[in-house]
Scaffold this motif. Sequence first.
Motif, short mmCIF file in Angstrom:
data_model
loop_
_atom_site.label_atom_id
_atom_site.label_comp_id
_atom_site.label_asym_id
_atom_site.label_seq_id
_atom_site.Cartn_x
_atom_site.Cartn_y
_atom_site.Cartn_z
N ASP A 163 0.71 -1.17 0.00
CA ASP A 163 0.06 -0.12 0.08
C ASP A 163 1.03 1.13 -0.01
O ASP A 163 1.72 1.28 0.96
N LEU A 164 0.45 2.07 -0.68
CA LEU A 164 1.19 3.58 -0.93
C LEU A 164 0.44 4.45 -0.93
O LEU A 164 -0.64 4.55 -1.62
N THR A 165 0.73 5.53 -0.03
CA THR A 165 -0.04 6.72 -0.03
C THR A 165 0.62 8.01 0.18
O THR A 165 2.05 7.93 0.69
N PHE A 166 0.44 9.05 -0.81
CA PHE A 166 0.98 10.13 -0.77
C PHE A 166 0.13 11.08 0.17
O PHE A 166 -1.08 11.21 -0.34
N ASP A 167 0.38 11.89 1.13
CA ASP A 167 -0.68 12.67 1.89
C ASP A 167 -0.15 13.98 1.91
O ASP A 167 0.87 14.45 2.63
N ASN A 168 -0.83 14.80 1.18
CA ASN A 168 -0.64 16.18 1.06
C ASN A 168 0.99 16.69 0.97
O ASN A 168 1.63 17.44 1.69
N VAL A 169 1.82 15.83 0.06
CA VAL A 169 3.07 16.17 -0.20
C VAL A 169 3.27 17.36 -0.85
O VAL A 169 2.89 17.62 -1.96
N VAL A 170 4.21 18.18 -0.04
CA VAL A 170 4.69 19.34 -0.66
C VAL A 170 6.07 19.30 -0.74
O VAL A 170 6.92 19.10 0.28
N PHE A 171 6.78 19.61 -1.74
CA PHE A 171 8.29 19.59 -1.95
C PHE A 171 8.77 20.36 -2.97
O PHE A 171 8.36 20.60 -3.95
N ALA A 172 10.16 20.89 -2.54
CA ALA A 172 10.98 21.67 -3.60
C ALA A 172 12.32 20.97 -3.51
O ALA A 172 12.72 20.67 -2.12
N TYR A 173 12.98 21.01 -4.50
CA TYR A 173 14.50 20.65 -4.36
C TYR A 173 15.39 21.34 -3.46
O TYR A 173 15.23 22.62 -3.67
N PRO A 174 16.24 20.83 -2.58
CA PRO A 174 16.98 21.77 -1.59
C PRO A 174 18.05 22.77 -2.72
O PRO A 174 18.23 24.00 -2.08
N SER A 175 18.29 22.57 -3.75
CA SER A 175 19.10 23.42 -4.70
C SER A 175 18.44 24.50 -4.96
O SER A 175 18.77 25.62 -5.46
N ARG A 176 17.01 24.31 -5.14
CA ARG A 176 15.96 25.61 -5.58
C ARG A 176 14.77 25.57 -4.70
O ARG A 176 13.82 25.29 -5.04
N PRO A 177 15.09 26.02 -3.33
CA PRO A 177 14.13 25.99 -2.24
C PRO A 177 13.00 26.85 -2.61
O PRO A 177 11.93 26.69 -2.27
N GLU A 178 13.09 27.80 -3.59
CA GLU A 178 11.86 28.81 -3.78
C GLU A 178 11.02 28.50 -4.78
O GLU A 178 9.95 28.63 -5.09
N LEU A 179 11.29 27.20 -5.46
CA LEU A 179 10.59 26.60 -6.50
C LEU A 179 9.83 25.39 -6.11
O LEU A 179 10.42 24.29 -5.94
N THR A 180 8.71 25.62 -5.69
CA THR A 180 7.87 24.40 -5.36
C THR A 180 7.46 23.38 -6.42
O THR A 180 6.64 23.77 -7.29
N ILE A 181 7.92 21.98 -6.49
CA ILE A 181 7.62 21.20 -7.44
C ILE A 181 6.50 20.57 -7.47
O ILE A 181 5.56 20.48 -8.18
N LEU A 182 6.23 20.08 -6.12
CA LEU A 182 4.83 19.30 -6.02
C LEU A 182 4.00 20.20 -4.87
O LEU A 182 4.70 20.49 -3.73
N LYS A 183 3.15 20.34 -5.09
CA LYS A 183 2.03 21.40 -4.34
C LYS A 183 0.82 20.56 -3.80
O LYS A 183 -0.21 20.93 -4.15
N GLY A 184 1.26 19.58 -2.80
CA GLY A 184 0.10 19.29 -2.03
C GLY A 184 -0.44 17.97 -2.80
O GLY A 184 -1.63 18.11 -3.27
N ILE A 185 0.27 17.09 -3.04
CA ILE A 185 0.19 15.84 -3.51
C ILE A 185 -0.74 14.80 -2.75
O ILE A 185 -0.03 14.57 -1.73
N SER A 186 -1.78 14.34 -3.08
CA SER A 186 -2.57 13.20 -2.14
C SER A 186 -3.15 12.09 -3.05
O SER A 186 -3.75 12.67 -3.95
N PHE A 187 -2.71 10.93 -2.80
CA PHE A 187 -3.28 9.66 -3.70
C PHE A 187 -2.90 8.49 -3.03
O PHE A 187 -2.06 8.50 -2.16
N ASP A 188 -3.70 7.36 -3.27
CA ASP A 188 -3.76 6.13 -2.63
C ASP A 188 -3.50 5.19 -3.70
O ASP A 188 -3.89 5.20 -4.71
N ALA A 189 -2.43 4.04 -3.54
CA ALA A 189 -2.37 3.00 -4.28
C ALA A 189 -2.47 1.66 -3.49
O ALA A 189 -1.64 1.70 -2.46
N ALA A 190 -3.63 1.03 -3.46
CA ALA A 190 -3.74 0.02 -2.67
C ALA A 190 -2.72 -1.21 -3.19
O ALA A 190 -2.26 -1.02 -4.56
#
Length: 408
Positions: A163-190
Motif C-alpha cells: 500500500d502506498l499513500t501520498f498525503d498532502n506532499v509538498v516538495f521543493a528541491y534543496p538546490s532550488r528551495p523557492e521553486l515548489t515542484i509538488l504542491k500538495g499531492i495526495s493519492f492512494d495505491a492499494a
Amino acid sequence: MIFGRFIRKLSRQAQDKLGESNTIVEETLQGIANVKAFVNEAYEANRYNKILRNVVDIAVKGAKFRGIFASFIVFFLFGTFVGVIWYGSVLVHNHELDFGELTKFIFYSIFAGAAMGSFPDLYANLQKAVGASERVLEILAEKGEDISMIENNNQVDQPIKGDLTFDNVVFAYPSRPELTILKGISFDAAAGQKVAIVGPSGSGKSTMASLILQFYHPQNGSILFDGRTADEYSITDIRNQVAIVPQDVLLFGGSILENIAYGRLNASKEDIIQAAKRANAHQFITSFPEGYETIVGERGVKLSGGQRQRIAIARALLKNPSILILDEATSSLDSESERLVQEALEELMKDRTSIIIAHRLSTIREADKIIVLEKGEIIESGNHAELIGNEQGLYRYLSQLQFETQAG
Ligand SMILES: Nc1ncnc2c1ncn2[C@@H]1O[C@H](COP(=O)(O)OP(=O)(O)OP(=O)(O)O)[C@@H](O)[C@H]1O
Ligand SMILES: [Mg+2]
C-alpha cells in the motif's frame, strides 16, 4: 593575520577554478560525439583556455602578494637590525655598553628576529592549505544517509505489503528551495494496484519517483507505506522493496550477467536467465557471440534503448519488489521493440503495486487509477473511462492528440 585571510581566499578561488576547468575537460571528453557533431572543438578549447588563464591569473596574483609581503617582512627585519646596530654604536661610543655585549645582543636578535620573521610566511602557507582543502572538509562534514555498509544490507526487517499513500506532499528541491515542484499531492495505491501518472514534461512525475525512493524528503506532508510513514522504516528496507525502471537506464561497465544481477547480487545464474527470459531479453542477449558475458557500458557494446530497458526490467524482476516504479522513456521505440518492452512490463507488474509514469497513454488504459499532474498539482484522477468522459479534461485532450499523431 589579515594577509593570511587574503591568501586563504585566493587559494580557495584558485581551487574552485581548477575544479571548473576539470569539469570542462571531463564533459567534453564524455560528450565528444556531441562536440564533434556540432563542430565545437574550437569553442571547447577556447573555454578551457580561458578558465585555465583564470587559474593562472589567480595563482600569479597570490604569488605577487606573497612576494610583496615577504619583502615587507625582510625590509622590516633588516631595518630593525640597522636600528639596533645604530643605537648600539651610539651606546658604545658613549661608553654605556662595551663592544662584546653589543655583538652578543646583535646575534641574539638575529636569531630571535629571523625566527619570528618566518612566522607570517608559515601562517600564510597554512592558510593557503586551509583554503585549498575547505571544500573537501565541507564534503567530509556533510551528514550521510543512515546506511551502514554491512554485508546483510539487503536483508529486509520490516516487509512492505505494497500500500502506498501520498498525503498532502509538498516538495521543493534543496538546490532550488523557492521553486515548489509538488504542491500538495495526495493519492492512494492499494497493494497490487496499477496507478498511472501522466502529465506534461516538467510537471514533477520523476520527482515523485525520487520521493518514493527516499532520495529526498518532502517539506510537508508524508509518504506512507502500508499506512505507516516512511520514517518508521529504515531507508534500506524501503529501497529493498521498491524497484525502479528509470527513464534513462544506466548500465555499468561489466557483463550483461553482472548488470542484471545488480537487482539481487546473490542471484544464481539460472535466476538471472529466468529473469531475462521473462523480460523478453534472453533472445537478443543470446544472439551476441558472447551471450551473457558480453561486456556493456562505457567500454563495451552499446545497447539500443529498447534493449537497455529490457535489461532494466530483468533487473527489477530479479529484485522482486512489492512496489514498482516505471518511469517510461520519452524516446519512442519502434512498434516491435515497443511490443516486446510492453510485454516485459506486463510480466513485471503482475502481483505488485505499480506506479507507472507514462508518456504513451495507450499503455495505461488498464490502470486502476490515472492521476493527471500539471505544474505539481493533481488536476484530474480516475480510470480511463472516467477521464476520457470529461470533455474539458487535460487527459482527454492529450489522448486525442496522441491518437491523432498515431493515426496520421
Ligand atoms: N535535481 C533537481 N534539482 C532541482 N530541480 C530539479 C531537479 N530535478 C528536476 N528538477 C525540476 O523539477 C521539475 C520537475 O521535474 P521532473 O523531472 O519531476 O519532471 P517530469 O514530470 O518527470 O518531466 P518529464 O516528463 O520530462 O520526464 C522541473 O522543473 C525540473 O527542472
Ligand atoms: Mg521524468
